[in-house]
Structures are given as structure tokens and as C-alpha cells.
Design a protein around this motif. Structure first.
Motif, short mmCIF file in Angstrom:
data_model
loop_
_atom_site.label_atom_id
_atom_site.label_comp_id
_atom_site.label_asym_id
_atom_site.label_seq_id
_atom_site.Cartn_x
_atom_site.Cartn_y
_atom_site.Cartn_z
N MET A 154 38.34 41.88 -8.91
CA MET A 154 38.14 42.53 -10.19
C MET A 154 36.71 43.09 -10.20
O MET A 154 35.77 42.41 -9.81
CB MET A 154 38.32 41.51 -11.31
CG MET A 154 38.08 42.07 -12.68
SD MET A 154 38.24 40.88 -14.05
CE MET A 154 39.83 40.18 -13.78
N THR A 155 36.60 44.32 -10.64
CA THR A 155 35.27 44.93 -10.69
C THR A 155 34.46 44.33 -11.84
O THR A 155 35.00 43.76 -12.79
CB THR A 155 35.37 46.46 -10.91
OG1 THR A 155 35.91 46.69 -12.21
CG2 THR A 155 36.22 47.11 -9.84
N GLU A 156 33.16 44.48 -11.75
CA GLU A 156 32.27 43.94 -12.79
C GLU A 156 32.52 44.63 -14.13
O GLU A 156 32.51 43.98 -15.19
CB GLU A 156 30.82 44.12 -12.36
CG GLU A 156 29.85 43.42 -13.27
CD GLU A 156 28.43 43.45 -12.74
OE1 GLU A 156 27.52 43.47 -13.58
OE2 GLU A 156 28.24 43.46 -11.52
N ALA A 157 32.77 45.93 -14.10
CA ALA A 157 33.04 46.66 -15.34
C ALA A 157 34.32 46.14 -16.01
O ALA A 157 34.36 45.94 -17.23
CB ALA A 157 33.15 48.15 -15.07
N ARG A 158 35.35 45.94 -15.22
CA ARG A 158 36.61 45.44 -15.79
C ARG A 158 36.43 44.02 -16.32
O ARG A 158 36.95 43.68 -17.38
CB ARG A 158 37.72 45.47 -14.75
CG ARG A 158 39.02 44.96 -15.33
CD ARG A 158 40.18 45.07 -14.41
NE ARG A 158 41.32 44.40 -15.00
CZ ARG A 158 42.55 44.67 -14.71
NH1 ARG A 158 42.83 45.59 -13.83
NH2 ARG A 158 43.53 44.02 -15.30
N ALA A 159 35.71 43.20 -15.60
CA ALA A 159 35.47 41.82 -16.05
C ALA A 159 34.74 41.83 -17.39
O ALA A 159 35.06 41.05 -18.29
CB ALA A 159 34.68 41.05 -15.01
N THR A 181 34.78 44.23 -19.65
CA THR A 181 35.71 44.72 -20.67
C THR A 181 36.69 43.63 -21.09
O THR A 181 36.94 43.43 -22.28
CB THR A 181 36.48 45.94 -20.15
OG1 THR A 181 35.54 46.96 -19.83
CG2 THR A 181 37.47 46.46 -21.17
#
Length: 51
Positions: free
Chosen positions: A1-6, A8
Motif C-alpha cells: 500500500m502506498t503512503e498516500a493511500r494509507a 487516505t
């Protein structure tokens, strides 16, 4: 999981959780508020322990 998605997903979870807690507290439904609070802790605790 990308940091941005995490980030969000974390924001969404916190916002939803506050909604789940505030509604029963406003209505005086302490049992439902307690259940929501413990469900939130159960979901967040693994992440806290992993950091």
C-alpha cells in the motif's frame, strides 16, 4: 500500500469512527458507544503495535 493511500484510509477510518462514537453518545446510548469505541481500538491497535 502506498503512503498516500494509507494516509487516505487512515483519515477515512478516523472520520467514520468519530461518527460512530458521537451519534450514540449524543443519544445517550452508552452500550453502543462502548461497542464502537472498543471496535475502533481493536482495529487500530495492530497498526500502533507495528510502528
Amino acid at each position: 500500500m502506498t503512503e498516500a493511500r494509507a494516509g487516505t484510509e487512515a483519515s477515512l477510518l478516523v472520520d467514520a469512527s468519530f461518527g460512530l462514537l458521537l451519534a450514540p453518545l449524543t443519544d445517550g446510548d452508552w452500550d453502543q458507544a462502548d461497542t464502537a469505541f472498543h471496535a475502533l481500538l481493536d482495529h487500530l491497535e495492530p497498526g500502533w503495535l507495528g510502528t
